[in-house]
Design a protein around this motif. Structure first.
Motif, PDB file in Angstrom:
ATOM      1  N   PRO A  28       0.832  -1.205   0.000  1.00  0.00           N
ATOM      2  CA  PRO A  28       0.000   0.000   0.000  1.00  0.00           C
ATOM      3  C   PRO A  28       0.867   1.257   0.000  1.00  0.00           C
ATOM      4  N   LEU A  29       0.433   2.288  -0.708  1.00  0.00           N
ATOM      5  CA  LEU A  29       1.202   3.527  -0.805  1.00  0.00           C
ATOM      6  C   LEU A  29       1.035   4.375   0.450  1.00  0.00           C
ATOM      7  N   THR A  30       2.067   5.143   0.741  1.00  0.00           N
ATOM      8  CA  THR A  30       1.970   6.107   1.842  1.00  0.00           C
ATOM      9  C   THR A  30       1.155   7.297   1.363  1.00  0.00           C
ATOM     10  N   LEU A  31       0.776   8.185   2.268  1.00  0.00           N
ATOM     11  CA  LEU A  31       0.008   9.371   1.900  1.00  0.00           C
ATOM     12  C   LEU A  31       0.789  10.220   0.906  1.00  0.00           C
ATOM     13  N   THR A  32       2.079  10.371   1.147  1.00  0.00           N
ATOM     14  CA  THR A  32       2.923  11.161   0.242  1.00  0.00           C
ATOM     15  C   THR A  32       2.953  10.535  -1.147  1.00  0.00           C
ATOM     16  N   GLU A  33       3.066   9.215  -1.191  1.00  0.00           N
ATOM     17  CA  GLU A  33       3.098   8.520  -2.481  1.00  0.00           C
ATOM     18  C   GLU A  33       1.757   8.615  -3.196  1.00  0.00           C
ATOM     19  N   ARG A  34       0.668   8.522  -2.463  1.00  0.00           N
ATOM     20  CA  ARG A  34      -0.662   8.666  -3.079  1.00  0.00           C
ATOM     21  C   ARG A  34      -0.832  10.060  -3.668  1.00  0.00           C
ATOM     22  N   ASN A  35      -0.355  11.050  -2.962  1.00  0.00           N
ATOM     23  CA  ASN A  35      -0.455  12.426  -3.464  1.00  0.00           C
ATOM     24  C   ASN A  35       0.377  12.610  -4.725  1.00  0.00           C
ATOM     25  N   GLU A  36       1.532  11.931  -4.770  1.00  0.00           N
ATOM     26  CA  GLU A  36       2.365  11.999  -5.974  1.00  0.00           C
ATOM     27  C   GLU A  36       1.659  11.344  -7.156  1.00  0.00           C
ATOM     28  N   VAL A  37       1.029  10.189  -6.922  1.00  0.00           N
ATOM     29  CA  VAL A  37       0.302   9.499  -7.990  1.00  0.00           C
ATOM     30  C   VAL A  37      -0.847  10.370  -8.501  1.00  0.00           C
ATOM     31  N   ARG A  38      -1.491  11.078  -7.614  1.00  0.00           N
ATOM     32  CA  ARG A  38      -2.620  11.933  -8.016  1.00  0.00           C
ATOM     33  C   ARG A  38      -2.194  13.030  -8.983  1.00  0.00           C
TER      34      ARG A  38
END
Length: 365
Positions: A201-211
């Protein structure tokens, strides 16, 4: 003959009035000649009485005497991958070619101009075989979970094109809608590949980068010629939601471009039915049910309704496997419950609308 009990009806009888399901859908239309299996369907839908006209002999006399020629495709059947191979369709070949092209685009998107005319040529060649593409049971010949994003792009192009046809968009826009499906995730080319391929699962920072792939995508497409603004906006807006809960701009309803609304449905379907590094592929029928739920508030309802109706029609006779492992066959699709048809399994008819613990896991080809 008057309205009579289902128990008294004999095969060969002719229906004199539409038979309606408890949920208001048409089970059998007026004029239908009832076959032995239809008796079981009536019982499965808990139909008590049916309006019948004429005698059994009269009804049988009205049945077509001509038998289909050897090799003919049965009405309502689905063309499977094996049947396509035998029919000489080039859909899979053109699909594979398109897959190679889109891979090249992703690898160079951040440093070079997209080969848009080569993409257009490949897209047109693939779409020339669109009649052989069936959303629920088309399967690429080779599926590697590492290549998920490329398969999603090509499949979304095909499905978006189909939706444009089904929804009655102007024909001159169909290819542009397919472009929107093909390039909607091109911004992922600028996202760190270690994040894109991460199995955990992605971290919050990684999810924001993907967005950020939505804005990256718009930037990549901004100066590309031969595509219209709708294609660019689909890359930017395909994660926006009708209720304003999406990203990146939290747009609502009519603020979202039609191409983005179209691609959103195709993208969600393929994202959930393709095997991914961190997520197993799901049943296409369960995914349709999930899309139907999202049609209330998040996805464009009219597109969702058309998509579900069109993908599930004419599937009678389709070979399937249930989630409990048993093989079977779809024998009737009720428009009131398009994702939960009647299936014949081990000589018994099961109404999946009533047996909610069961569902179609996969379509057999």
């Amino acid at each position: 003959m008057p309205n009579i009990s289902v128990a008294e009806i004999r095969p060969g009888s002719k229906v004199s009035k539409d038979v309606i399901t408890p949920l208001g859908g048409i089970l059998f239309a007026k004029g239908k000649i009832l076959l032995p299996r239809d008796m079981e369907i009536l019982e499965a839908f808990l139909i008590q009485q049916v309006d019948i006209e004429g005698s059994e002999e009269d009804a049988q006399a009205m049945e077509p005497s001509k038998t289909p020629s050897k090799g003919a495709v049965k009405a309502g059947s689905v063309i499977t991958a094996s049947a396509l191979a035998k029919s000489g369709s080039r859909l899979h070949e053109e699909y594979d070619h398109m897959l190679v092209l889109i891979k090249k685009c992703y690898s160079s998107a951040d440093a070079a101009v997209l080969p848009i005319y080569e993409l257009r040529s490949g897209l047109e060649a693939m779409i020339a075989h669109i009649k052989d593409y069936h959303v629920l049971d088309f399967s690429p010949r080779t599926l590697n979970e590492q290549d998920y994003i490329y398969h999603n792009a090509v499949l979304s192009a095909l499905t978006s094109y189909k939706i444009a046809q089904w929804c009655g968009y102007p024909q001159k826009e169909w290819l542009q809608v397919a472009f929107a499906g093909l390039l909607h995730d091109i911004g992922n080319a600028k996202v760190d590949s270690s994040i894109m391929q991460k199995p955990e699962p992605l971290t919050l920072t990684e999810r924001n980068e993907v967005r950020k792939h939505t804005t990256y995508g718009y930037q990549i497409l901004r100066k590309v010629t031969a595509i219209n603004e709708g294609v660019r906006l689909a890359a930017l807006q395909h994660h926006e939601k009708i209720d304003g809960s999406g990203y990146p701009l939290r747009l609502r309803g009519s603020q979202i471009h039609l191409y983005a609304k179209t691609v959103a449905v195709a993208d969600i379907f393929h994202a959930m039915t393709l095997e991914r590094i961190y997520k197993k592929a799901q049943s296409p029928y369960l995914v349709l049910e999930e899309i139907q739920k999202e049609g209330f508030g998040q996805l464009e309802p009219s597109i969702v309704q058309t998509f579900i109706h069109k993908t599930t029609e004419l599937h009678n006779g389709t070979k399937i496997r249930l989630n409990d492992g048993r093989p079977g066959e779809i024998i009737f699709s009720d428009r009131s419950n398009p994702t939960r048809p009647l299936v014949s399994v081990e000589g018994k008819i099961i109404n999946l609308a009533h047996s909610r613990h069961l569902y179609i896991q996969e379509i057999l080809t």
